[in-house]
Design an enzyme around this catalytic site. Structure first.
Site, PDB file in Angstrom:
ATOM      1  N   LYS A 113       0.841  -1.208   0.000  1.00 29.04           N
ATOM      2  CA  LYS A 113       0.000   0.000   0.000  1.00 29.04           C
ATOM      3  C   LYS A 113       0.872   1.252   0.000  1.00 29.04           C
ATOM      4  CE  LYS A 113      -2.611  -1.025   3.550  1.00 29.04           C
ATOM      5  NZ  LYS A 113      -2.074  -2.377   3.767  1.00 29.04           N
ATOM      6  N   TYR A 146       0.989   4.067   6.499  1.00 30.09           N
ATOM      7  CA  TYR A 146       2.352   3.553   6.397  1.00 30.09           C
ATOM      8  C   TYR A 146       3.369   4.689   6.460  1.00 30.09           C
ATOM      9  CZ  TYR A 146       0.806  -1.136   4.879  1.00 30.09           C
ATOM     10  OH  TYR A 146       0.263  -2.393   4.801  1.00 30.09           O
TER      11      TYR A 146
END
Length: 355
Positions: A113, A146
């Protein structure tokens, strides 16, 4: 100082396999989780809530790790909440460890991702990356938890002087119960239901995924890369992709998975058929199957994470991962992908999670 590891998320797919790898190498290994598992022989459990700094301070009072491996996250309803919660967990952990002055290396596990975008924009038009994805690709102009986790590690490393590594697996294949992203076990449960009911083992995803090239990450190979990066000077302060090292097409692999279970495979038929809808009414059926076969987990939703499998298999492009960076630095481990699935299925059967 003897190497002492703190594995955060030690009950999950990645953390449990990493703990076993570290113990095989003779590391003193602590496993932190809200409800730490005692299934891994030799692992020292640490019960703590990463969202509660007081809980962390108490739980880690006598733990002085040299190496920290962060493999845990909590899914939230929005990406803004994912950022707040998951960035906060990393910050709380590293703040709790900072006064000890023992940490030499922190490894953070994120995923693809990083390149594909967060869940609410996952590989949709406008955010599609060039493939194979490479570590030098810039961050997307999107909010992404992230990135928040990485930034917390970078800030703590600058403050405390430790080295770091970031590891970006594709879909992780391995055993864990109650895991939020668990394609291998999800497909095993689906195939078991197909065998019990006579349904076809229908590919749930997109044409691009059915016909395109893909790859996955065996939890065991990820564990090996984590240990390698933590102990290799050339890997210090680097981000690494990590996949098995082969590529495949689901149009090839799907029938092989079906054959293992003895069910009839059905490929992409022009329509995306999400597993989340396919399994939506099977909770009671799975409980009946578990009772009849004396299985260890009767709760379908602690085994299957259909939502995540649908995200991966429904993507509108083929996705594969470049591994040149760590290969050039000496990480040469390889794992055949069909064997990753077959080994997992055997383990699930041995542990009485599927019949």
């Amino acid at each position: 100082m003897k190497e002492t590891a703190l594995v955060v998320g030690a009950s999950g797919i990645i953390g449990s396999n990493l703990a076993q790898e570290l113990l095989r190498h003779g590391w003193t290994t602590y496993g932190l989780a809200r409800n730490p598992s005692t299934d891994v022989a030799g692992l020292r459990p640490v019960a703590a809530d990463l969202l509660d700094p007081a809980s962390l301070a108490t739980a880690l009072a006598d733990v002085q790790p040299t190496h920290v491996f962060i493999t845990s996250w909590l899914r939230q309803d929005t990406e803004a909440e994912n950022i707040r919660v998951n960035g906060g967990m990393v910050r709380n952990l590293l703040d709790a460890l900072s006064p000890k002055g023992t940490v030499q290396h922190v490894a953070l596990v994120t995923g693809l991702k990083h390149y594909l975008g967060p869940f609410d924009a996952y590989a949709k038009s406008g955010t599609l990356p060039l493939t194979p994805v490479r570590e030098e690709h810039p961050r997307l102009p999107l909010n992404n938890f992230y990135y928040a986790q990485e930034d917390e590690v970078y800030a703590a490393a600058a403050r405390d002087g430790f080295g770091w590594s970031v590891h970006r697996p594709h879909t992780v294949i391995g055993k864990a119960v109650g895991n939020q992203m668990n394609m291998g076990t999800t497909l095993a449960v689906y195939a078991t239901i197909c065998k019990e009911t006579g349904r076809k083992f229908q590919f749930p995803g997109s044409e691009a995924q059915w016909n395109g090239l893909s790859d996955v990450t065996d939890a065991r190979i990820l564990a090996k890369q984590l240990v390698w990066a933590a102990t290799t000077e050339g890997a210090r302060n680097q981000a690494f992709n990590i996949v098995n090292g082969d590529v495949f097409r689901w149009s090839w692999l799907w029938g092989r998975l079906a054959d293992w279970f003895g069910v009839e495979a059905a490929g992409f038929d022009g329509t995306v058929r999400p597993l989340e809808a396919e399994l939506a009414n099977d909770t009671d059926l799975w409980r009946e199957i578990a009772t009849r076969h004396n299985l260890a987990e009767p709760n379908l939703h602690r085994l299957a994470s259909a939502w995540h499998t649908d995200l991966d298999l429904g993507r509108p492009i083929e996705v594969m991962t470049d591994m040149a960076k760590s290969r050039k630095l000496g990480f040469l481990v390889y794992q055949p992908t069909d064997e990753s699935f077959f080994d997992l299925f055997e383990q699930l059967r041995t542990d009485r999670l599927i019949p």
